[in-house]
Design an enzyme around this catalytic site. Structure first.
Site, PDB file in Angstrom:
ATOM      1  CG  ASN A  94     -56.459  98.236   9.233  1.00 10.56           C
ATOM      2  OD1 ASN A  94     -56.222  97.212   9.871  1.00 10.56           O
ATOM      3  ND2 ASN A  94     -56.687  99.408   9.828  1.00 10.56           N
ATOM      4  CG  ASP A 148     -53.586 106.639   8.952  1.00  4.78           C
ATOM      5  OD1 ASP A 148     -53.275 106.726  10.143  1.00  4.78           O
ATOM      6  OD2 ASP A 148     -52.939 105.975   8.112  1.00  4.78           O
ATOM      7  CE  LYS A 164     -76.942  98.689  -0.194  1.00  2.00           C
ATOM      8  NZ  LYS A 164     -77.530  97.484  -0.757  1.00  2.00           N
ATOM      9  N   PRO A 185     -58.470 111.001  15.128  1.00  2.00           N
ATOM     10  CG  PRO A 185     -59.624 110.547  17.103  1.00  2.00           C
ATOM     11  CD  PRO A 185     -59.799 110.640  15.608  1.00  2.00           C
ATOM     12  CG  ASP A 186     -51.725 109.561  16.901  1.00  2.00           C
ATOM     13  OD1 ASP A 186     -51.691 108.775  17.871  1.00  2.00           O
ATOM     14  OD2 ASP A 186     -50.887 109.520  15.976  1.00  2.00           O
ATOM     15  CB  ILE A 187     -55.760 106.450  20.083  1.00  2.00           C
ATOM     16  CG1 ILE A 187     -57.041 106.528  19.247  1.00  2.00           C
ATOM     17  CG2 ILE A 187     -56.044 105.925  21.486  1.00  2.00           C
ATOM     18  CD1 ILE A 187     -57.641 105.193  18.866  1.00  2.00           C
ATOM     19  CG  PHE A 208     -46.704  97.827  18.084  1.00  2.00           C
ATOM     20  CD1 PHE A 208     -46.722  97.871  19.473  1.00  2.00           C
ATOM     21  CD2 PHE A 208     -46.290  96.656  17.459  1.00  2.00           C
ATOM     22  CE1 PHE A 208     -46.339  96.772  20.227  1.00  2.00           C
ATOM     23  CE2 PHE A 208     -45.907  95.548  18.203  1.00  2.00           C
ATOM     24  CZ  PHE A 208     -45.925  95.604  19.591  1.00  2.00           C
ATOM     25  CE  LYS A 252     -45.126 105.829  12.371  1.00  2.00           C
ATOM     26  NZ  LYS A 252     -45.753 104.838  11.503  1.00  2.00           N
ATOM     27  CE  LYS A 265     -47.924 107.731  16.062  1.00  2.00           C
ATOM     28  NZ  LYS A 265     -49.319 107.623  15.653  1.00  2.00           N
TER      29      LYS A 265
HETATM   30  O1  C5P Z   1     -48.978 106.975  12.813  1.00  2.00           O
HETATM   31  P1  C5P Z   1     -49.044 105.486  12.786  1.00  2.00           P
HETATM   32  O2  C5P Z   1     -50.418 104.966  12.503  1.00  2.00           O
HETATM   33  O3  C5P Z   1     -48.026 104.798  11.963  1.00  2.00           O
HETATM   34  O4  C5P Z   1     -48.682 105.084  14.323  1.00  2.00           O
HETATM   35  C1  C5P Z   1     -48.744 103.808  14.786  1.00  2.00           C
HETATM   36  C2  C5P Z   1     -48.885 103.802  16.283  1.00  2.00           C
HETATM   37  O5  C5P Z   1     -49.791 104.817  16.715  1.00  2.00           O
HETATM   38  C3  C5P Z   1     -49.491 102.529  16.786  1.00  2.00           C
HETATM   39  O6  C5P Z   1     -49.032 102.321  18.104  1.00  2.00           O
HETATM   40  C4  C5P Z   1     -50.981 102.811  16.742  1.00  2.00           C
HETATM   41  O7  C5P Z   1     -51.716 101.980  17.600  1.00  2.00           O
HETATM   42  C5  C5P Z   1     -51.021 104.257  17.170  1.00  2.00           C
HETATM   43  N1  C5P Z   1     -52.096 105.043  16.551  1.00  2.00           N
HETATM   44  C6  C5P Z   1     -53.116 105.533  17.327  1.00  2.00           C
HETATM   45  N2  C5P Z   1     -54.103 106.309  16.762  1.00  2.00           N
HETATM   46  C7  C5P Z   1     -54.067 106.610  15.447  1.00  2.00           C
HETATM   47  C8  C5P Z   1     -53.028 106.126  14.634  1.00  2.00           C
HETATM   48  C9  C5P Z   1     -52.056 105.331  15.229  1.00  2.00           C
HETATM   49  O8  C5P Z   1     -53.151 105.239  18.521  1.00  2.00           O
HETATM   50  N3  C5P Z   1     -55.013 107.337  14.930  1.00  2.00           N
END
Ligand code: C5P
Length: 409
Positions: A213, A282, A292, A310-312, A332, A346, A350
């Protein structure tokens, strides 16, 4: 920026080939709004002329303790009393030894000795051959100078004028400028370890293609710099971006969201504050090809399937903590509309105490930004400004919040 506005710096040059860099440093200090008074030793004048430094600083250079231009003939008193800091760049091995012993047989060392210790900090940028730098006498002198209250900025590594390669080069003017600016910033995060993720992630489709991105990483890098300026130990986990690592920050380069998760979970163990600015992809291709994917001319397109990353932030924020105590997590949100509602939602989703909202198209790739802080008490706007200025404000707010929570930190 005008990060040194109102600061008066006495820039002392001693004998070393790095004097050529001091001309650029003088300019850089002035560009940031400082006034600069140059003082040179006799040895420094062998490497660069006072005329050069006078022209750049727009002030006559001083080099003699008997300078008749001062009505009281005491330049060592007059020049040191008006300084906000004395910066010795380059500082030779010999000059370091002089400082350690309180020698005062020429203007610059005399001025350093005569400066009011509690009001005029001494900043030192050493420059010398690698053997001189590594010599126990120099290392001893450096330790002594540090314990006498001087701030030593360290040295660079690389090719030296003598033809050798190693430690001992004077830091580059821009690096020194960053150090001087950092020196004057409020130290609100001393003793704390701050972890920040920044930039995009890159999710491979095959060995030569992937999805990513437009995140530039600038906000996260600015936060890393501001936190280090505030005295924190900083680890910056960066996705693929071409930005210079801020001085004094430990950088861990990662590529994919999975890499970023592993590095973050690992570093979070010892961290006290975690700020997630990374624009983590995402989704990632479910089955990246090992070779390739070839276009075979049939017009058939590859069918890509994706899995969620995974959502870090949520993973780290919701992990139980052991011995290391609480971790203050900041997220953020880059939105294109309904910033407040999205940021509030959010924050809860989170599980973090503070969520910082910004408008994606207005921040991606830009040098400035505007932020909306959302916590359990309400919201606060940080008006449009440079990312570094905003990062400093955000760090100050986080420092207040973590102190109020009595978090060790
Ligand atoms: O869900 P979204 O991507 O909008 O959330 C944004 C926040 O979550 C940011 O702080 C981003 O760094 C964190 N994030 C993350 N791992 C992901 C998606 C978002 O840590 N897979």
């Amino acid at each position: 920026m005008n990060d040194l506005a109102g600061k008066h710096i006495v820039l002392g040059l001693t004998g070393g080939i790095a004097c050529y860099k001091s001309a650029e440093l003088c300019r850089a200090l002035l560009k940031e709004g400082a006034t600069v008074q140059v003082v040179m030793t006799e040895a420094a004048e062998q490497f660069i002329t006072p005329i050069t430094l006078q022209a750049l600083s727009n002030r006559p250079v001083y080099s003699s303790q008997w300078d008749p231009r001062e009505p009281n003939n005491m330049p060592h008193i007059n020049l040191s009393r008006e300084a906000d800091a004395i910066l010795i760049a380059p500082c030779s091995a010999d000059f370091m030894a002089k400082l350690v012993h309180g020698r005062a047989d020429e203007l610059l060392s005399l001025m350093c000795l005569a400066r009011p210790l509690d009001k005029v900090p001494l900043l030192v940028a050493p420059a010398m051959n690698r053997e001189m730098w590594a010599h126990p006498a120099t290392q001893r002198n450096m330790a002594q100078l540090t314990s006498d209250g001087a701030m030593i900025f360290g040295v660079g590594t690389g090719d030296q004028a003598c033809g050798e390669t190693g430690d001992g080069r004077m830091l580059e003017p821009q690096e020194l400028l960053e150090e001087v600016i950092a020196f004057f910033q409020p130290k609100t995060l001393v003793g704390e370890h701050l972890l920040v993720t920044a930039g995009p992630t890159y999710e491979a489709i095959d060995p030569v293609r992937g999805i990513t991105n437009l995140s530039s990483g600038k906000m996260g890098f600015a936060i890393a710099r501001a936190a280090r300026e505030a005295g924190a130990e900083v680890t910056l986990i960066a996705g693929p971006v071409h930005l210079t690592t801020p001085r004094g920050v430990t950088r861990v380069n990662v590529t994919s969201a999975q890499n970023m998760l592993e590095a973050t979970v690992d570093c979070a163990q010892s961290a006290h504050i975690f700020i997630a600015t990374a624009a983590v992809a995402d989704w990632r291709p479910a089955n990246p090809a090992e070779q390739k994917i070839k276009k075979d001319g049939s017009g058939e397109v590859p069918a890509l399937t994706f899995v969620e990353n995974p959502d870090i932030l949520a993973t780290v924020a919701q992990s139980p903590r052991g011995q290391s105590g609480a971790l203050y997590c900041v997220g953020f949100a880059a939105e294109s509309q309904d910033l407040l509602a999205n940021a509030q939602a959010k924050r809860l989703r989170k599980g973090v105490p503070l969520l910082v909202g910004n408008i994606g198209p207005a921040t991606f790739g830009q040098d400035d930004n505007a932020l909306l802080l959302v916590d359990e008490l309400g919201t606060q706007d940080l008006a449009r400004d440079s990312k570094l200025a905003l990062a400093r404000k955000l760090i100050a707010k986080i420092a207040t919040r973590t102190r109020a929570k009595g978090q060790k930190v």
